[in-house]
Motif scaffolding. Structure first.
Motif, PDB file in Angstrom:
ATOM      1  N   ILE A 140     -18.673 -15.879 -21.137  1.00  0.00           N
ATOM      2  CA  ILE A 140     -18.240 -14.678 -21.015  1.00  0.00           C
ATOM      3  C   ILE A 140     -16.477 -14.612 -21.424  1.00  0.00           C
ATOM      4  N   PHE A 141     -15.964 -15.659 -20.838  1.00  0.00           N
ATOM      5  CA  PHE A 141     -14.446 -15.673 -20.952  1.00  0.00           C
ATOM      6  C   PHE A 141     -13.940 -16.902 -21.954  1.00  0.00           C
ATOM      7  N   ARG A 142     -13.873 -16.533 -23.271  1.00  0.00           N
ATOM      8  CA  ARG A 142     -13.423 -17.465 -24.338  1.00  0.00           C
ATOM      9  C   ARG A 142     -12.060 -17.816 -24.262  1.00  0.00           C
ATOM     10  N   PRO A 143     -11.676 -19.192 -24.254  1.00  0.00           N
ATOM     11  CA  PRO A 143     -10.147 -19.230 -24.362  1.00  0.00           C
ATOM     12  C   PRO A 143      -9.366 -19.008 -25.676  1.00  0.00           C
ATOM     13  N   SER A 144      -8.321 -18.471 -25.743  1.00  0.00           N
ATOM     14  CA  SER A 144      -7.631 -18.100 -26.781  1.00  0.00           C
ATOM     15  C   SER A 144      -7.096 -19.232 -27.508  1.00  0.00           C
ATOM     16  N   ASP A 145      -6.190 -18.826 -28.582  1.00  0.00           N
ATOM     17  CA  ASP A 145      -5.982 -20.025 -29.434  1.00  0.00           C
ATOM     18  C   ASP A 145      -5.079 -21.037 -28.655  1.00  0.00           C
ATOM     19  N   PRO A 146      -5.351 -22.276 -28.549  1.00  0.00           N
ATOM     20  CA  PRO A 146      -4.482 -23.196 -27.656  1.00  0.00           C
ATOM     21  C   PRO A 146      -3.367 -23.408 -28.199  1.00  0.00           C
ATOM     22  N   LYS A 147      -2.849 -23.245 -29.416  1.00  0.00           N
ATOM     23  CA  LYS A 147      -1.553 -23.547 -29.741  1.00  0.00           C
ATOM     24  C   LYS A 147      -0.689 -22.732 -28.936  1.00  0.00           C
ATOM     25  N   THR A 148      -0.805 -21.682 -28.279  1.00  0.00           N
ATOM     26  CA  THR A 148       0.471 -20.898 -27.758  1.00  0.00           C
ATOM     27  C   THR A 148       0.526 -21.706 -26.437  1.00  0.00           C
ATOM     28  N   LEU A 149      -0.635 -22.173 -25.863  1.00  0.00           N
ATOM     29  CA  LEU A 149      -0.247 -23.079 -24.431  1.00  0.00           C
ATOM     30  C   LEU A 149       0.333 -24.585 -24.885  1.00  0.00           C
ATOM     31  N   ILE A 150      -0.220 -24.932 -25.916  1.00  0.00           N
ATOM     32  CA  ILE A 150       0.327 -26.433 -26.412  1.00  0.00           C
ATOM     33  C   ILE A 150       1.833 -26.236 -26.629  1.00  0.00           C
ATOM     34  N   ASP A 151       2.292 -25.279 -27.295  1.00  0.00           N
ATOM     35  CA  ASP A 151       3.518 -25.126 -27.448  1.00  0.00           C
ATOM     36  C   ASP A 151       4.384 -24.883 -26.095  1.00  0.00           C
ATOM     37  N   ARG A 152       3.799 -23.918 -25.460  1.00  0.00           N
ATOM     38  CA  ARG A 152       4.678 -23.554 -23.965  1.00  0.00           C
ATOM     39  C   ARG A 152       4.669 -24.912 -23.096  1.00  0.00           C
ATOM     40  N   LEU A 153       3.678 -25.656 -23.239  1.00  0.00           N
ATOM     41  CA  LEU A 153       3.558 -27.004 -22.269  1.00  0.00           C
ATOM     42  C   LEU A 153       4.186 -28.008 -22.918  1.00  0.00           C
ATOM     43  N   GLU A 154       4.667 -27.751 -24.108  1.00  0.00           N
ATOM     44  CA  GLU A 154       5.222 -29.046 -24.651  1.00  0.00           C
ATOM     45  C   GLU A 154       4.480 -30.317 -24.924  1.00  0.00           C
ATOM     46  N   LEU A 155       3.119 -30.332 -25.385  1.00  0.00           N
ATOM     47  CA  LEU A 155       2.218 -31.313 -25.353  1.00  0.00           C
ATOM     48  C   LEU A 155       2.160 -31.821 -26.816  1.00  0.00           C
ATOM     49  N   PRO A 156       1.783 -33.328 -26.907  1.00  0.00           N
ATOM     50  CA  PRO A 156       1.136 -34.026 -25.888  1.00  0.00           C
ATOM     51  C   PRO A 156       2.512 -34.581 -24.955  1.00  0.00           C
ATOM     52  N   VAL A 157       1.981 -35.156 -23.898  1.00  0.00           N
ATOM     53  CA  VAL A 157       2.658 -35.821 -23.152  1.00  0.00           C
ATOM     54  C   VAL A 157       2.137 -37.084 -22.669  1.00  0.00           C
ATOM     55  N   SER A 158       2.975 -38.245 -22.339  1.00  0.00           N
ATOM     56  CA  SER A 158       2.343 -39.381 -21.920  1.00  0.00           C
ATOM     57  C   SER A 158       1.760 -39.529 -20.262  1.00  0.00           C
ATOM     58  N   GLY A 159       2.126 -38.417 -19.631  1.00  0.00           N
ATOM     59  CA  GLY A 159       1.571 -38.579 -18.293  1.00  0.00           C
ATOM     60  C   GLY A 159       0.485 -37.617 -17.859  1.00  0.00           C
ATOM     61  N   ALA A 160       0.369 -37.165 -16.620  1.00  0.00           N
ATOM     62  CA  ALA A 160      -0.634 -36.443 -16.036  1.00  0.00           C
ATOM     63  C   ALA A 160      -0.354 -34.769 -16.465  1.00  0.00           C
ATOM     64  N   LEU A 161      -1.481 -34.212 -16.701  1.00  0.00           N
ATOM     65  CA  LEU A 161      -1.646 -32.521 -16.446  1.00  0.00           C
ATOM     66  C   LEU A 161      -2.480 -32.196 -15.425  1.00  0.00           C
ATOM     67  N   LEU A 162      -2.209 -31.257 -14.758  1.00  0.00           N
ATOM     68  CA  LEU A 162      -3.144 -30.323 -13.826  1.00  0.00           C
ATOM     69  C   LEU A 162      -3.104 -29.082 -14.262  1.00  0.00           C
ATOM     70  N   ASP A 163      -4.767 -28.747 -14.232  1.00  0.00           N
ATOM     71  CA  ASP A 163      -4.790 -27.475 -14.432  1.00  0.00           C
ATOM     72  C   ASP A 163      -5.228 -26.707 -13.202  1.00  0.00           C
ATOM     73  N   ALA A 164      -4.256 -26.123 -12.385  1.00  0.00           N
ATOM     74  CA  ALA A 164      -4.179 -25.502 -11.231  1.00  0.00           C
ATOM     75  C   ALA A 164      -5.252 -24.269 -11.145  1.00  0.00           C
ATOM     76  N   GLY A 165      -6.287 -24.071 -10.414  1.00  0.00           N
ATOM     77  CA  GLY A 165      -7.145 -22.959 -10.479  1.00  0.00           C
ATOM     78  C   GLY A 165      -7.918 -22.875 -11.856  1.00  0.00           C
ATOM     79  N   GLY A 166      -8.101 -24.143 -12.348  1.00  0.00           N
ATOM     80  CA  GLY A 166      -8.910 -24.401 -13.694  1.00  0.00           C
ATOM     81  C   GLY A 166     -10.188 -24.031 -13.720  1.00  0.00           C
ATOM     82  N   GLY A 167     -10.719 -23.833 -12.601  1.00  0.00           N
ATOM     83  CA  GLY A 167     -12.372 -23.362 -12.756  1.00  0.00           C
ATOM     84  C   GLY A 167     -13.271 -24.444 -13.400  1.00  0.00           C
TER      85      GLY A 167
END
Length: 188
Positions: free
Chosen positions: A17-44
């Motif tokens: 039902i809920f398709r993710p949008s283009d990941p580039k937007t979040l990749i840029d805002r998160l400044e990925l990749p990163v060598s450490g841990a990532l938390l998706d809080a409330g990530g369902g």
């Protein structure tokens, strides 16, 4: 009277039902990749976190809904953890990146969630919150619809979200586009 579990009910269908949008937007805002841990809080179901496979290690999806977390099975590299965002079971400064997409308005205590996300964020880390932009008429209608559906939703205006992160040294900025707002928080 028991509360209806909207997310438990939708869990088996959620990713369809809920398709993710283009990941580039979040990749840029998160400044990925990163060598450490990532938390998706409330990530369902991990529908967003799966897009970052190989860009952080580990990638943890924390959610309160067991049925939603069950859907993370088979998604490469995701580690599901059942937890309230108000009481995360992680040490201080554990995550280099934290993401919360379309979930802040569903938590019980938004202020306590902000405190926990800040606590779990590592120095030099970055937190990105993506929420519907309450300044949009359509989002105002969505907010009313979720309340009528007896969801405990409370959509905040962008500045209200930013104000939750008034911590010493925090750098907070707001970006918005097409009825979506991103609050980007950096920890010194």
């Amino acid at each position: 009277m028991p509360i209806f579990d909207h997310f438990g009910f939708l869990a088996p269908l959620y990713d369809r039902i809920f398709r993710p949008s283009d990941p580039k937007t979040l990749i840029d805002r998160l400044e990925l990749p990163v060598s450490g841990a990532l938390l998706d809080a409330g990530g369902g179901t991990g529908r967003i976190a799966q897009l970052f496979s190989g860009m952080a290690d580990p990638i943890i999806v924390a959610d309160l809904s067991h049925p939603m977390l069950t859907q993370t099975r088979g998604k490469n590299g995701l580690r599901p953890v059942c937890a309230h965002t108000e009481r995360l079971p992680f040490p201080d400064g554990f995550f280099d990146r934290i993401l919360m997409v379309d979930a802040l308005h569903h938590v019980c205590d938004q202020r306590r969630t902000a405190l926990e996300l800040w606590r779990a964020l590592a120095p030099g880390g970055r937190l990105v919150i993506e929420e519907p932009d309450l300044r949009s008429f359509g989002v105002k209608l969505l907010s009313i619809a979720e309340r009528l559906a007896l969801m405990r939703s409370r959509i905040l205006a962008p500045q209200q979200i930013a104000d939750l992160f008034r911590f010493d040294g925090a750098r907070v900025r707001i970006e918005a586009e097409n009825h979506i707002v991103w609050i980007i928080v950096e920890k010194p």
